[in-house]
Scaffold this active site. Sequence first.
Site, short mmCIF file in Angstrom:
data_model
loop_
_atom_site.label_atom_id
_atom_site.label_comp_id
_atom_site.label_asym_id
_atom_site.label_seq_id
_atom_site.Cartn_x
_atom_site.Cartn_y
_atom_site.Cartn_z
N HIS A 270 0.71 -1.32 -0.11
CA HIS A 270 0.08 0.11 0.17
C HIS A 270 0.74 1.32 0.09
CE1 HIS A 270 1.35 -0.71 4.33
NE2 HIS A 270 0.58 0.43 4.36
N CYS A 271 2.07 1.12 -0.01
CA CYS A 271 2.98 2.30 0.13
C CYS A 271 3.97 2.50 -0.88
CB CYS A 271 3.86 2.25 1.12
SG CYS A 271 3.01 2.53 2.86
N ILE A 272 4.95 1.77 -1.28
CA ILE A 272 6.08 1.97 -2.34
C ILE A 272 5.41 2.16 -3.77
CG2 ILE A 272 8.06 1.43 -3.02
CD1 ILE A 272 8.74 -0.30 -0.38
N ASP A 275 2.89 5.83 -3.13
CA ASP A 275 3.16 7.19 -2.55
C ASP A 275 4.12 8.11 -3.48
OD1 ASP A 275 1.74 5.85 -0.49
OD2 ASP A 275 3.45 5.82 0.95
#
Length: 433
Positions: A270-272, A275
Amino acid sequence: MYKNLLEKINSHNAKVGVIGQGYVGLPLSCQLAKQGFSVTGFEVDESKVKMINNGKSYIDDVSSYDLKELVRSGKISADSNFRNLSKMDVLIICVPTPLRKAKDPDVSYILEAAKNVRETLKKGQLVILESTTYPGTTEELVLPILEETGLEVGKDFFLAFSPERIDPSNKKFDIKNTPKIVGGICEKCTELASNVYSSFTKVYKVSSSQTAEMVKLLENTFRSVNIALVNEVTLMCDKLGLNVWEIIDAASTKPFGFMPFYPGPGIGGHCIPLDPHYLSWKLKTVNFYSRFIDLAGDLNAKMPDYVVSKLQDALNVRSKVLKNAKILILGIAYKKDVADERESPAIDVINILFEKMANVFYYDPHVPIMKNCGCGKTLRSLNNLNNLNKFDAVVVVTDHSDVDYKKILKNVKVIVDTRNVFKNIKSSKVIRI
């Protein structure tokens, strides 16, 4: 207002509402409840509300035993009625922030949460946004919505940003020992939010909500760029006939100036994968082109194609084509030992294999079913790793701990290892990326 709320927070008598009970919200709710706060998890998904109130966890990092004890003690409950936000002293927004197809930010969940807060906002409440987003979101989007009530920030209510730092399945660092970054709209906002989080971990205060938002994006952009660099080095080593894993291990012996990152089939979670695009989008609004971010995204996105090309070459050597070949994908989750398949590179690998008309199967003890995986198909995990000899090849995409790799090595003709699980094995059947 400020002194009264500060006293409630410091005495742990404040009622805390956490909006969104997913991978970030539920662990945070439980941690605050363990500190003695009365916590209500607000969630639109009625099935999650029911599970929480029955003490059943659906998140790896929260045990059902702990959750049940907190529910029994009356410290935590779940609610789908957002009118009850008015009963809270502190509101923490932990909703998803996905990307649209054009890779621009989808802040619709944040806006919806802010509007729900606006409908019940009262004097003396603290609102904290944790959802990852671009610099300026808290002040430019959330604050105006809350100010529509006529209440004044810093006087009547308080607003801050504190980026989530959840790393699922990390055994060393969790919510209790990972410092929190806090930046408020004003000094009082920062102080109140800091005191909430300092109840269970260290807090580092920054000068503004924009700074706090940028910190999160820097953290994950740093990882994305460095993963892309080592992925490109992997492609170089392939051309030069070198083992990239051995090279990284050797470079890691240097006690300064080097930090190991490792190649893989792509990036997920859910990040890299998401974002850095938030930052890239924001920069385009001020006519700045973020070359590193976009290049890293392109490099990482090409790794699934590289994995399939290695598989295809390995089959060709054995006079076997990819079309109609039986391929087993080992691990569908984006990360080792988690049940989270969001943005997993396995999905891209599967899609490419379907396009090349291969017969694709997968095994993942943590993810029993994958909907809309591979050209819109629904796939189910194999129940076990029996009959491995019927597959033409296995692709190790996720290196779960609870897998019998010795059995795979013994019974499979071709293994494409994207995680170096067969590090010390010298066999012509093992192809490393």
